[in-house]
Design an enzyme around this catalytic site. Structure first.
Site, mmCIF file in Angstrom:
data_model
loop_
_atom_site.group_PDB
_atom_site.id
_atom_site.type_symbol
_atom_site.label_atom_id
_atom_site.label_comp_id
_atom_site.label_asym_id
_atom_site.label_seq_id
_atom_site.Cartn_x
_atom_site.Cartn_y
_atom_site.Cartn_z
ATOM 1 N N TRP A 154 29.562 -3.801 8.962
ATOM 2 C CA TRP A 154 28.699 -4.557 8.210
ATOM 3 C C TRP A 154 29.978 -5.744 7.104
ATOM 4 O O TRP A 154 29.435 -6.178 6.143
ATOM 5 C CB TRP A 154 28.225 -3.877 6.781
ATOM 6 N N ASN A 155 31.215 -4.884 7.287
ATOM 7 C CA ASN A 155 32.091 -5.398 5.832
ATOM 8 C C ASN A 155 32.572 -7.120 6.490
ATOM 9 O O ASN A 155 32.515 -7.851 5.387
ATOM 10 C CB ASN A 155 33.433 -4.885 6.018
ATOM 11 N N PRO A 179 24.957 -4.335 15.944
ATOM 12 C CA PRO A 179 25.527 -5.291 14.590
ATOM 13 C C PRO A 179 24.977 -4.360 14.076
ATOM 14 O O PRO A 179 23.794 -3.114 14.535
ATOM 15 C CB PRO A 179 25.018 -6.381 14.438
ATOM 16 N N GLY A 232 35.631 -0.389 12.872
ATOM 17 C CA GLY A 232 34.557 0.880 12.349
ATOM 18 C C GLY A 232 35.487 2.332 11.986
ATOM 19 O O GLY A 232 36.980 1.729 11.785
ATOM 20 N N GLU A 254 39.481 -0.901 16.916
ATOM 21 C CA GLU A 254 39.708 -1.684 15.367
ATOM 22 C C GLU A 254 39.332 -0.726 14.345
ATOM 23 O O GLU A 254 37.984 -0.720 13.793
ATOM 24 C CB GLU A 254 39.558 -3.285 15.238
ATOM 25 N N LEU A 255 40.349 0.201 13.951
ATOM 26 C CA LEU A 255 39.426 0.838 12.821
ATOM 27 C C LEU A 255 40.124 1.058 11.677
ATOM 28 O O LEU A 255 41.538 0.242 11.189
ATOM 29 C CB LEU A 255 39.852 2.792 13.397
ATOM 30 N N CYS A 288 39.478 -3.798 6.546
ATOM 31 C CA CYS A 288 40.537 -2.509 6.607
ATOM 32 C C CYS A 288 42.143 -2.809 6.598
ATOM 33 O O CYS A 288 43.022 -1.963 6.064
ATOM 34 C CB CYS A 288 40.112 -2.929 8.336
ATOM 35 N N GLU A 385 41.257 5.616 2.752
ATOM 36 C CA GLU A 385 40.948 4.424 2.725
ATOM 37 C C GLU A 385 39.985 4.429 1.340
ATOM 38 O O GLU A 385 39.059 5.066 1.448
ATOM 39 C CB GLU A 385 40.114 3.586 3.312
HETATM 40 C C1 SIN Z 1 38.747 -5.650 8.430
HETATM 41 O O1 SIN Z 1 38.356 -5.689 7.394
HETATM 42 O O2 SIN Z 1 37.823 -4.910 9.648
HETATM 43 C C2 SIN Z 1 39.013 -7.308 8.917
HETATM 44 C C3 SIN Z 1 39.623 -8.359 8.323
HETATM 45 C C4 SIN Z 1 40.541 -9.133 8.480
HETATM 46 O O3 SIN Z 1 39.685 -9.781 9.488
HETATM 47 O O4 SIN Z 1 41.298 -9.433 7.844
#
Ligand code: SIN
Length: 483
Positions: A154-155, A179, A232, A254-255, A288, A385
């Site tokens: 969602w981010n 999604p 996520g 991609e964690l 992230c 985080e």
């Molecule tokens: C993310 O927060 O997973 C992606 C951030 C980015 O692509 O810069």
């Protein structure tokens, strides 16, 4: 939401090229106001099974298509995303909460992946390998992995989708997209534009769902799905990885990150503060690669904190569409509760609350920008985080100590360093255990760089010339019996 093209709002499932109803529905809310935006149809496990069957059928044709045809369709999609960028940004900002200026930037970022992989589609070269026997010739070709399941967060409701879908399509893979149930409207608007761009039925299917674990489990366990790509949390990533084990599925994960920034006494402090502001408060800290841990050399610690305080006091918190807003709400009340608990715990353990902004009156999902100093490495907000607008600062005394503190994390996505000593910068760049290092810079994300992490931050790289490899198999051809 006043859109130029209201037909971009879709609230049903996309199966085999047709938008169709599910058997139940769920509500999507504006995180700034708590207001309901729309009811969205819910994809069930049965719908997911159907999507897999359609994808398998579509895959047969799609993988035979010419690279130029796939590039052409991706270019059409890119153009449509650009044409509708304002509407897409409005949809994204309304359901996700980030300020409209950030939402617009995200749509352009999302579009950049489509354009990049439209170009890369035509460059899927194999190799001719110098032979080891006179009567043999050795080659490799690259082929699409097959049906891909993409589970997105969602981010970044637009960019995390195109960063996966564009290379998958370029490689000749069909995609089943699940999604986030918190932000499905951006996904469905992007899918509608993909339909208009001319992708054949079944090449892209979209499953908005409240039954995330059951749908995810089927996608992971189905032998017909050949690859899972997920962005996520590390917790969910590990679960999906386990569920993919029985079919030995290809994985891109991609964690979570826990990005440190190291600021040395010889750094340009105003530039370091500007970099920290950009990377800490992007998307209200829900990124992230957001800076999570701020380590500052003791000689400039007080000065840095004062400069950061001044910069933070300029932040304007409010709803996405209000003019001048630079900081939005968090995604939901659970997020607010989690951030509050981390801050309170740090204060109880001895951190100094240097400043907390005023919460806007409306909306319960706002968390005020907060500056905490004198934090220590053992505090929970340094170990995990924060995912909120909280800057946590800690002093260090030597380069060795700074490296050791930075590397004391199970995560290894991004790190940032500020110094004017080129030899030190090289040492740090090599010593930091992460996939990406920002050197006197925090705006590291673009379509041309390999985005991804090491350690528990994940597997694989997205974007760049490497991103398409995640959707390709290399096949060796050994030609024998030649005379
Ligand atoms: C993310 O927060 O997973 C992606 C951030 C980015 O692509 O810069």
């Amino acid at each position: 939401m006043l859109l130029s093209d209201p037909s971009l709002i879709k609230n049903t499932l996309l199966l085999n090229g047709v938008w169709q109803a599910g058997s139940s529905q769920f509500a999507v809310y504006n995180p700034a106001t708590g207001e309901e935006i729309i009811w969205v149809h819910n994809a069930s496990v049965k719908d997911t099974q159907l999507a897999i069957e359609y994808a398998v059928l579509a895959q047969k044709q799609w993988q035979q298509s010419l690279a130029a045809e796939r590039a052409f369709l991706l270019k059409n999609w890119h153009q449509l995303v650009l044409q509708h960028q304002h509407d897409l940004a409005l949809i994204l900002a309304t359901e996700q909460g980030k300020p409209l200026s950030e939402a617009k930037a995200e749509i352009l970022y999302a579009a950049s992946f489509i354009e990049w992989f439209a170009e890369e589609a035509k460059r899927l070269y194999g190799d001719v390998i110098p032979t080891t026997a006179a009567n043999r010739r050795l080659m490799t070709i690259k082929q699409a992995v097959g049906v891909v399941a993409a589970i997105t967060p969602w981010n970044f409701p637009a960019a995390m989708i195109t960063r996966k879908l564009a290379p998958a399509f370029a490689a000749g893979c069909t995609v089943i997209l699940k999604p986030s149930e918190l932000t499905p409207l951006t996904a469905m608007a992007l899918a509608e534009l993909a339909q208009r761009a001319g992708f054949a039925p079944g090449v892209l299917q979209v499953l908005p769902t409240k039954e995330a674990s059951a749908v995810g489990e089927l996608l992971c366990q189905s032998p017909d799905v050949k690859k899972l790509t997920f962005t996520g949390s590390t917790r969910v990533g590990k679960l999906l990885m386990r569920q993919c084990a029985d079919t030995v599925k290809r994985l891109s994960l991609e964690l979570g990150g826990n990005a440190p920034v190291l600021i040395f006494a010889d750094a340009d402090l105003p530039k370091a503060v500007a970099g920290v502001m950009a990377a800490k408060f992007r998307n209200a800290g829900q990124t992230c690669v957001c800076i999570n841990r701020i380590y500052v050399e003791r000689a400039v610690y007080q000065e840095f904190n004062q400069l950061l305080l001044k910069a933070m006091q300029q932040l304007v918190q409010g709803s996405a569409l209000e003019p001048g807003v630079t900081l939005g709400p968090l995604i939901n009340t659970e997020a607010v509760t989690k951030v509050s608990a981390l801050v309170q715990q740090a204060i109880n353990q001895g951190a100094t609350l240097m400043w907390a902004g005023q919460k806007p009156v409306a909306g319960s999902n706002f968390y005020p920008p907060t500056l905490l100093c004198d934090v220590t490495q053992d505090m929970a907000l340094m170990q995990q985080e924060i995912f909120g607008p909280v800057a946590a600062v800690m002093p260090f005394d030597s380069e060795q100590e700074a490296i050791s503190l930075a590397n004391q994390s199970a995560a290894g996505l991004a790190a940032y360093v500020y110094s004017n000593d080129i030899s030190r910068l090289w040492r740090l760049a090599e010593a930091l255990q992460v996939g990406m290092v920002g050197i006197n810079e925090t705006a590291i994300s673009t379509e041309v760089i390999p985005f991804g992490g090491v350690k528990e931050s994940g597997l694989g790289r997205e974007g760049s010339r490497y991103g398409i490899d995640e959707y390709l198999e290399i096949k060796h051809l050994c030609w024998g019996g030649l005379v």
